[in-house]
Design a protein around this motif. Structure first.
Motif, mmCIF file in Angstrom:
data_model
loop_
_atom_site.group_PDB
_atom_site.id
_atom_site.type_symbol
_atom_site.label_atom_id
_atom_site.label_comp_id
_atom_site.label_asym_id
_atom_site.label_seq_id
_atom_site.Cartn_x
_atom_site.Cartn_y
_atom_site.Cartn_z
ATOM 1 N N PRO A 99 80.539 54.362 50.646
ATOM 2 C CA PRO A 99 79.895 53.043 50.718
ATOM 3 C C PRO A 99 78.369 53.116 50.746
ATOM 4 C CG PRO A 99 81.711 53.171 52.284
ATOM 5 C CD PRO A 99 81.502 54.551 51.730
ATOM 6 N N THR A 100 77.815 54.075 51.466
ATOM 7 C CA THR A 100 76.361 54.218 51.526
ATOM 8 C C THR A 100 75.804 54.684 50.188
ATOM 9 O OG1 THR A 100 76.447 54.683 53.886
ATOM 10 C CG2 THR A 100 74.456 55.385 52.717
ATOM 11 N N VAL A 101 76.479 55.624 49.560
ATOM 12 C CA VAL A 101 76.036 56.117 48.251
ATOM 13 C C VAL A 101 76.045 54.980 47.236
ATOM 14 C CG1 VAL A 101 76.707 57.617 46.316
ATOM 15 C CG2 VAL A 101 76.693 58.514 48.656
ATOM 16 N N GLU A 102 77.119 54.200 47.217
ATOM 17 C CA GLU A 102 77.208 53.088 46.262
ATOM 18 C C GLU A 102 76.155 52.022 46.554
ATOM 19 O OE1 GLU A 102 81.367 52.063 46.530
ATOM 20 O OE2 GLU A 102 81.932 53.680 45.147
ATOM 21 N N LEU A 103 75.888 51.752 47.828
ATOM 22 C CA LEU A 103 74.839 50.796 48.196
ATOM 23 C C LEU A 103 73.473 51.279 47.710
ATOM 24 C CD1 LEU A 103 73.752 48.312 49.764
ATOM 25 C CD2 LEU A 103 73.614 49.821 51.779
ATOM 26 N N ARG A 104 73.151 52.537 47.980
ATOM 27 C CA ARG A 104 71.857 53.082 47.568
ATOM 28 C C ARG A 104 71.709 53.085 46.049
ATOM 29 N NH1 ARG A 104 71.297 58.137 51.842
ATOM 30 N NH2 ARG A 104 71.137 56.826 53.716
ATOM 31 N N ASP A 105 72.791 53.425 45.332
ATOM 32 C CA ASP A 105 72.753 53.380 43.867
ATOM 33 C C ASP A 105 72.488 51.961 43.372
ATOM 34 O OD1 ASP A 105 73.270 56.101 43.705
ATOM 35 O OD2 ASP A 105 75.350 55.865 43.023
ATOM 36 N N ARG A 106 73.187 50.998 43.959
ATOM 37 C CA ARG A 106 73.033 49.599 43.539
ATOM 38 C C ARG A 106 71.610 49.099 43.808
ATOM 39 N NH1 ARG A 106 73.327 45.028 46.254
ATOM 40 N NH2 ARG A 106 74.396 45.928 48.047
ATOM 41 N N LEU A 107 71.083 49.386 45.007
ATOM 42 C CA LEU A 107 69.727 48.941 45.349
ATOM 43 C C LEU A 107 68.672 49.580 44.444
ATOM 44 C CD1 LEU A 107 69.987 48.895 49.243
ATOM 45 C CD2 LEU A 107 70.011 46.927 47.676
ATOM 46 N N ALA A 108 68.847 50.853 44.133
ATOM 47 C CA ALA A 108 67.896 51.538 43.244
ATOM 48 C C ALA A 108 67.967 50.955 41.840
ATOM 49 C CB ALA A 108 68.190 53.034 43.215
ATOM 50 N N LYS A 109 69.175 50.671 41.377
ATOM 51 C CA LYS A 109 69.338 50.081 40.041
ATOM 52 C C LYS A 109 68.704 48.692 39.983
ATOM 53 C CE LYS A 109 72.773 48.684 36.655
ATOM 54 N NZ LYS A 109 74.177 48.434 36.382
ATOM 55 N N GLU A 110 68.952 47.881 41.009
ATOM 56 C CA GLU A 110 68.360 46.536 41.048
ATOM 57 C C GLU A 110 66.841 46.602 41.092
ATOM 58 O OE1 GLU A 110 70.206 44.643 44.409
ATOM 59 O OE2 GLU A 110 72.128 44.414 43.374
ATOM 60 N N ALA A 111 66.307 47.527 41.871
ATOM 61 C CA ALA A 111 64.851 47.681 41.944
ATOM 62 C C ALA A 111 64.293 48.068 40.577
ATOM 63 C CB ALA A 111 64.480 48.722 42.995
ATOM 64 N N PHE A 112 64.977 48.981 39.896
ATOM 65 C CA PHE A 112 64.544 49.417 38.568
ATOM 66 C C PHE A 112 64.556 48.251 37.583
ATOM 67 C CE2 PHE A 112 65.142 51.442 34.412
ATOM 68 C CZ PHE A 112 64.097 52.339 34.426
ATOM 69 N N GLU A 113 65.602 47.431 37.650
ATOM 70 C CA GLU A 113 65.710 46.263 36.763
ATOM 71 C C GLU A 113 64.600 45.242 37.021
ATOM 72 O OE1 GLU A 113 69.713 45.006 37.562
ATOM 73 O OE2 GLU A 113 70.566 46.476 36.162
ATOM 74 N N HIS A 114 64.014 45.278 38.221
ATOM 75 C CA HIS A 114 62.913 44.377 38.567
ATOM 76 C C HIS A 114 61.549 45.067 38.506
ATOM 77 C CE1 HIS A 114 66.367 42.128 40.231
ATOM 78 N NE2 HIS A 114 65.653 41.087 39.795
ATOM 79 N N GLY A 115 61.484 46.195 37.803
ATOM 80 C CA GLY A 115 60.215 46.856 37.556
ATOM 81 C C GLY A 115 59.793 47.923 38.540
ATOM 82 N N ASP A 116 60.610 48.210 39.553
ATOM 83 C CA ASP A 116 60.266 49.243 40.541
ATOM 84 C C ASP A 116 60.948 50.546 40.139
ATOM 85 O OD1 ASP A 116 59.838 50.905 42.692
ATOM 86 O OD2 ASP A 116 60.677 49.541 44.198
ATOM 87 N N GLY A 117 60.185 51.461 39.594
ATOM 88 C CA GLY A 117 60.737 52.740 39.152
ATOM 89 C C GLY A 117 60.527 53.865 40.138
ATOM 90 N N SER A 118 60.399 53.550 41.410
ATOM 91 C CA SER A 118 60.062 54.576 42.399
ATOM 92 C C SER A 118 61.278 55.286 43.003
ATOM 93 C CB SER A 118 59.231 53.952 43.529
ATOM 94 O OG SER A 118 59.989 52.976 44.220
ATOM 95 N N TYR A 119 62.482 54.856 42.686
ATOM 96 C CA TYR A 119 63.661 55.498 43.277
ATOM 97 C C TYR A 119 64.128 56.658 42.401
ATOM 98 C CZ TYR A 119 63.982 51.521 46.433
ATOM 99 O OH TYR A 119 63.724 50.586 47.381
#
Length: 137
Positions: A99-119
């Motif tokens: 669950p934590t891995v999937e949450l972190r993957d989802r948050l990083a993907k969403e951030a990337f889709e909104h222009g944050d490429g820092s993950y």
């Protein structure tokens, strides 16, 4: 049951000879990921005739790139009950982490889709699992 080695990046053959860049002949499956490598080795026992030396030996190697260590678990040294317990604990750990891995993957993907490429998760290679032909169960 666990042996360690301080020789990351090198492989050790059955006879103890280190060969950089070569996969040992007893390595039957492996994967690489961000923080290390996981491999399965299988080889025929070459010791005197006893119940403890019947059948192939199977070991699991976990190589940590951050700690620069390799831990080897000789699974065939376990009893059936110990092997079942080992499997239950590893399965439990994975189910707890998922669950934590999937949450972190989802948050990083969403951030990337909104222009944050820092993950860094967004830039990791997709892992592959290699099983040598004729080696799988």
């Amino acid at each position: 049951m666990a042996n360690t080695s301080d020789n990351p990046g090198r492989t050790q053959g059955r006879r103890g000879k280190w060969e950089r860049g070569k996969v040992p002949t007893d390595r039957v499956a492996w994967t690489e990921f961000f923080s290390g490598k996981l491999a399965v080795n299988r080889y025929a026992e070459e010791v005197e005739d006893s119940a403890e030396s019947k059948g192939d030996s199977v070991s699991l190697l976990l190589q940590s790139l951050f700690e620069r260590r390799t831990v080897r678990f000789i699974l065939t040294n376990l009893t059936a009950a110990e092997l079942n317990a080992f499997e239950r604990v590893v399965t439990f750990a994975i189910s707890e982490a998922r669950p934590t891995v999937e949450l972190r993957d989802r948050l990083a993907k969403e951030a990337f889709e909104h222009g944050d490429g820092s993950y860094e998760r967004n830039y990791r290679s997709v892992p592959t699992v290699v099983v040598r032909e004729g080696q799988g169960s």
